[in-house]
Structures are given as structure tokens and as C-alpha cells.
Design a protein around this motif. Structure first.
Motif, mmCIF file in Angstrom:
data_model
loop_
_atom_site.group_PDB
_atom_site.id
_atom_site.type_symbol
_atom_site.label_atom_id
_atom_site.label_comp_id
_atom_site.label_asym_id
_atom_site.label_seq_id
_atom_site.Cartn_x
_atom_site.Cartn_y
_atom_site.Cartn_z
ATOM 1 N N ALA A 19 0.838 -1.194 0.000
ATOM 2 C CA ALA A 19 0.000 0.000 0.000
ATOM 3 C C ALA A 19 0.871 1.241 0.000
ATOM 4 O O ALA A 19 1.985 1.238 0.527
ATOM 5 N N SER A 20 0.350 2.308 -0.575
ATOM 6 C CA SER A 20 1.063 3.580 -0.626
ATOM 7 C C SER A 20 0.629 4.515 0.486
ATOM 8 O O SER A 20 1.455 5.167 1.121
ATOM 9 N N ASP A 21 -0.681 4.594 0.725
ATOM 10 C CA ASP A 21 -1.223 5.514 1.731
ATOM 11 C C ASP A 21 -2.527 4.952 2.283
ATOM 12 O O ASP A 21 -3.167 4.083 1.663
ATOM 13 N N MET A 22 -2.936 5.485 3.434
ATOM 14 C CA MET A 22 -4.207 5.072 4.024
ATOM 15 C C MET A 22 -4.721 6.168 4.939
ATOM 16 O O MET A 22 -3.962 7.028 5.396
ATOM 17 N N THR A 23 -6.033 6.146 5.206
ATOM 18 C CA THR A 23 -6.650 7.029 6.169
ATOM 19 C C THR A 23 -7.854 6.313 6.761
ATOM 20 O O THR A 23 -8.269 5.261 6.250
ATOM 21 N N PHE A 24 -8.416 6.877 7.847
ATOM 22 C CA PHE A 24 -9.469 6.187 8.585
ATOM 23 C C PHE A 24 -10.631 7.131 8.884
ATOM 24 O O PHE A 24 -10.429 8.304 9.190
ATOM 25 N N ALA A 25 -11.857 6.602 8.805
ATOM 26 C CA ALA A 25 -13.063 7.329 9.207
ATOM 27 C C ALA A 25 -14.217 6.337 9.244
ATOM 28 O O ALA A 25 -14.215 5.328 8.529
ATOM 29 N N ASP A 26 -15.195 6.636 10.091
ATOM 30 C CA ASP A 26 -16.407 5.814 10.149
ATOM 31 C C ASP A 26 -17.342 6.292 9.048
ATOM 32 O O ASP A 26 -18.250 7.081 9.269
ATOM 33 N N LEU A 27 -17.116 5.820 7.833
ATOM 34 C CA LEU A 27 -17.863 6.299 6.677
ATOM 35 C C LEU A 27 -19.323 5.868 6.694
ATOM 36 O O LEU A 27 -20.208 6.617 6.268
ATOM 37 N N ASP A 28 -19.608 4.653 7.167
ATOM 38 C CA ASP A 28 -20.973 4.126 7.098
ATOM 39 C C ASP A 28 -21.760 4.317 8.390
ATOM 40 O O ASP A 28 -22.913 3.901 8.493
ATOM 41 N N GLY A 29 -21.123 4.941 9.405
ATOM 42 C CA GLY A 29 -21.833 5.270 10.623
ATOM 43 C C GLY A 29 -22.167 4.103 11.517
ATOM 44 O O GLY A 29 -23.073 4.202 12.359
ATOM 45 N N ASP A 30 -21.420 3.007 11.407
ATOM 46 C CA ASP A 30 -21.713 1.830 12.236
ATOM 47 C C ASP A 30 -20.938 1.829 13.544
ATOM 48 O O ASP A 30 -20.997 0.865 14.310
ATOM 49 N N GLY A 31 -20.178 2.894 13.825
ATOM 50 C CA GLY A 31 -19.418 2.985 15.064
ATOM 51 C C GLY A 31 -18.008 2.457 14.976
ATOM 52 O O GLY A 31 -17.264 2.514 15.952
ATOM 53 N N SER A 32 -17.603 1.958 13.811
ATOM 54 C CA SER A 32 -16.249 1.426 13.633
ATOM 55 C C SER A 32 -15.631 2.066 12.399
ATOM 56 O O SER A 32 -16.289 2.224 11.363
ATOM 57 N N ASP A 33 -14.350 2.429 12.495
ATOM 58 C CA ASP A 33 -13.690 3.130 11.397
ATOM 59 C C ASP A 33 -13.408 2.198 10.223
ATOM 60 O O ASP A 33 -12.910 1.082 10.408
ATOM 61 N N GLU A 34 -13.705 2.670 9.022
ATOM 62 C CA GLU A 34 -13.216 2.016 7.808
ATOM 63 C C GLU A 34 -11.802 2.512 7.512
ATOM 64 O O GLU A 34 -11.421 3.611 7.949
#
Length: 353
Positions: A220-235
Motif C-alpha cells: 500500500a502507498s497511503d491510508m486514512t481512517f473514518a467511520d464512513l458508514d456510521g456503524d461505530g467502527s472506522d473504515e
């Protein structure tokens, strides 16, 4: 999503972006990859002053916690093939006006770094893209991850009294991506390389060792994190492989990350990456530097069958780095569009483009 685009400054090979809190106000720093300057702007993209004259060779800039305008930056990393003189500097406002810079660590090939806080202590963590070069595009010397506790007074550091950093991990080929923030509630740094993606957690109170967890084993080159779908866990949103053309989204399950989405188009030389709230919607921004050079926004669309979707915010842009913030009741996206030599401020709002 609807965006209003405004070029706020021309800078040859503009590259690094960072927020800075100084004299009671929020500002933005932008520095060039090669020969141009480092400047400070206000939150609406108006030029304020030149922090240093080029050449810059700046990949990363981070404010020192609990300071008024002090920040660390990399200098003289001009490309993977021209980074032997790379170093980390301290930049701070000078009492007589202007800015003062000083070396705190010579670290050849240092590409990304951050400052992590644990309790009352602050730690510098830095990643080198490689550990040496015998010829152009030589990848036979894998990079490393270094760390140290920062002294309370950084002015004690100099070329003759540099920070002493220890190696946390070595053997990381094409050690490029860096994320700093919180992953499911844990403050950490995350680093991407050919061997996969690794999470680094600083020592806690009464603990003297860093903790390292491997999240994936795919290049992988890069990554980031956020709870995109709102289920309480970060994607986890990734660019794969090194300077790659594939954007993926992972969900964590059973203590491992599973790929759940791959963008259907190729985003050639994807590089800019950021995740957070855009107009109140959890989103990830990706910019790629070749081909159609789009600025993309990925988000979750709920419905009978929820799914991840991509919106095109701009084309022929070629962002090297990007970030989003709220200011004065509006949402702004600041982009260093390296391929057009333009610092661009997008004003975003919900609606059709």
C-alpha cells in the motif's frame, strides 16, 4: 456535492499542507516539493507571509503541541532519488519578526513524520522511504521507522546536539504513507509500505515500549481512517500499491481488515488522501496526479442496500496533498495541486455539481 473552485496562490510543485495555530488564530501552511517557498495563509486562502524562501523539499509539517506557531518540517527531500540530505527542522516565530529555523535531526530519506502525545509526553515518530541509494530508482535498501521522546525545550536541539532516535521497525520497502489520529478510539500513527500497513501506538503511562500491530500484508502507498458508514467502527481507505492507481475500502472484523470496496476506475498515481467530515458527511478525499487527475470524494449512501459511492469534485487538478476544514460556517477543501502549480481552495456544499 457542489464545489466552488478558487486558485489562491501559484507555487511551483506545491506539495505539503498543514494547519497552524498562531497568535490566537488558525492559519494554513503550504510548502513546495522542490525549489519554491513555504508560505502561511489565512483560512480563506489569503496570503499572509513567507515563512522561508526555497528550496523547500518539504514532505511534512506538524505543529509542536502547546506552542504558539512552532512547527517541525522536513527539508531537502526533493524526490525518492534526491533525499540523502533530508532532515527535520524546527521553525518558530522570531522575536524580531520573521521566522527562525534550526536543524533538530539529520535523517536521510525521511519522508513523513508526526508528533504523538501520551499523557504529558510528546513523541516524534518518523519514517524513511528507504535507507540508501546506489543509483536511480534503487530500492535495495528498505526504509525504517524511528521514534524518540521530545524534550520540553526543543531549542536545546541543534546540528551539534541532535535528537537521538531509536529504530522501531526496519525492513519496510517503499515506506511512504503516514496517517496520524485515532483509530477506533486509540491515538496512533499508521504507516504503509510494500510489506503492508502497520499501526504504531506510543508508550502509555508507566509503559516504556511502543506497540506495533500489522493491519494488512498487502502493498500500500497511503491510508486514512473514518467511520464512513456510521456503524461505530472506522473504515480504512487505501491507495494501492506504491504511488498506485487503486482505491480500496476495508472494514475491521475479527481483529483483521477485510476489503469491502474497490473503486471501479483507475486513479493513476493516487497520492492526496484525507478523511473526516465534509459538509456534515463522513467522507474520504483522494487526488491522483496522472491521467484525468481527479479530486474524488468517497462516502456511504444509505438505502435499501447501502453502498460506497465516489463523487468527482474536480478534474485536471493533480493534488499532492489535501485537507478539509470548517471555517466561518462553511466547508473548505485546501489542495496543493502540484501538477498545475496551484494552491486551490474549494468551497463545498451539499447539492448537485
Amino acid at each position: 456535492m457542489k464545489v466552488e473552485k478558487k486558485t489562491v496562490f501559484e507555487m511551483e510543485k506545491c506539495y505539503s499542507i498543514a494547519p497552524l495555530f498562531y497568535r490566537g488564530k488558525h492559519h494554513m501552511l503550504v510548502a513546495a516539493e522542490k525549489t519554491d517557498d513555504c508560505i502561511m495563509m489565512d483560512m480563506q486562502g489569503n496570503y499572509e507571509e513567507t515563512v522561508w524562501k526555497g528550496p523547500s523539499g518539504t514532505m511534512s509539517m506538524v505543529q509542536v503541541p502547546d506552542t504558539d506557531g512552532w512547527f517541525l518540517a522536513t527539508r531537502e527531500f526533493y524526490s525518492p532519488n534526491d533525499s540523502k540530505k533530508a532532515r527535520i527542522i524546527l521553525c518558530r516565530p522570531a522575536p524580531e519578526g520573521g521566522w527562525k529555523t534550526s536543524v533538530i535531526k539529520f535523517l536521510p530519506h525521511v519522508h513523513r513524520f508526526g508528533i504523538l502525545s501520551s499523557g504529558k509526553k510528546h513523541y516524534l515518530i518518523a519514517a524513511t522511504l528507504c535507507s540508501g541509494r546506489d543509483y536511480k530508482d534503487d530500492w535495495s535498501y528498505p526504509g525504517k521507522v524511528y521514534a524518540c521522546e521530545l524534550p520540553e525545550d526543543l531549542t536545546v536541539c541543534s546540528e551539534d546536539n541532535q535528537l537521538e532516535m531509536k529504530v522501531l521497525k526496519e525492513g519496510l520497502l517503499k515506506n511512504h504513507g503516514y496517517y496520524q489520529g485515532s483509530v477506533n478510539g486509540s491515538a496512533c500513527a499508521v504507516i504503509a509500505a510494500e510489506q503492508g500497513i502497520f499501526q504504531f501506538l506510543p508508550p502509555g503511562e508507566g509503559q516504556g515500549e511502543w506497540r506495533i500491530r500489522q493491519l494488512t500484508d498487502l502493498p500500500a502507498s497511503d491510508m486514512t481512517f473514518a467511520d464512513l458508514d456510521g456503524d461505530g467502527s472506522d473504515e480504512m481507505v487505501t491507495i494501492e500499491p506504491f504511488h498506485g492507481d487503486t482505491v480500496c475500502i476495508y472494514r475491521e472484523a475479527a481483529n483483521t481488515y477485510k476489503k469491502v470496496y474497490t473503486y471501479s476506475e483507475k486513479a493513476e498515481f493516487a497520492h492526496a488522501i484525507w478523511a473526516g467530515m465534509v459538509c456534515g458527511r463522513p467522507s474520504a478525499l483522494i487526488g491522483h496526479r496522472k491521467g484525468s487527475r481527479k479530486l474524488l470524494m468517497f462516502s456511504w449512501r444509505s438505502g435499501v442496500q447501502g453502498e460506497f459511492k465516489a463523487d468527482v469534485l474536480d478534474t485536471d487538478a493533480g493534488a499532492a496533498n489535501v485537507l478539509c476544514y470548517e471555517y466561518g460556517g462553511s466547508t473548505y477543501i485546501l489542495a496543493a495541486n502540484r501538477e498545475t502549480d496551484e494552491i486551490v481552495l474549494y468551497k463545498a456544499e451539499e447539492g448537485d455539481a
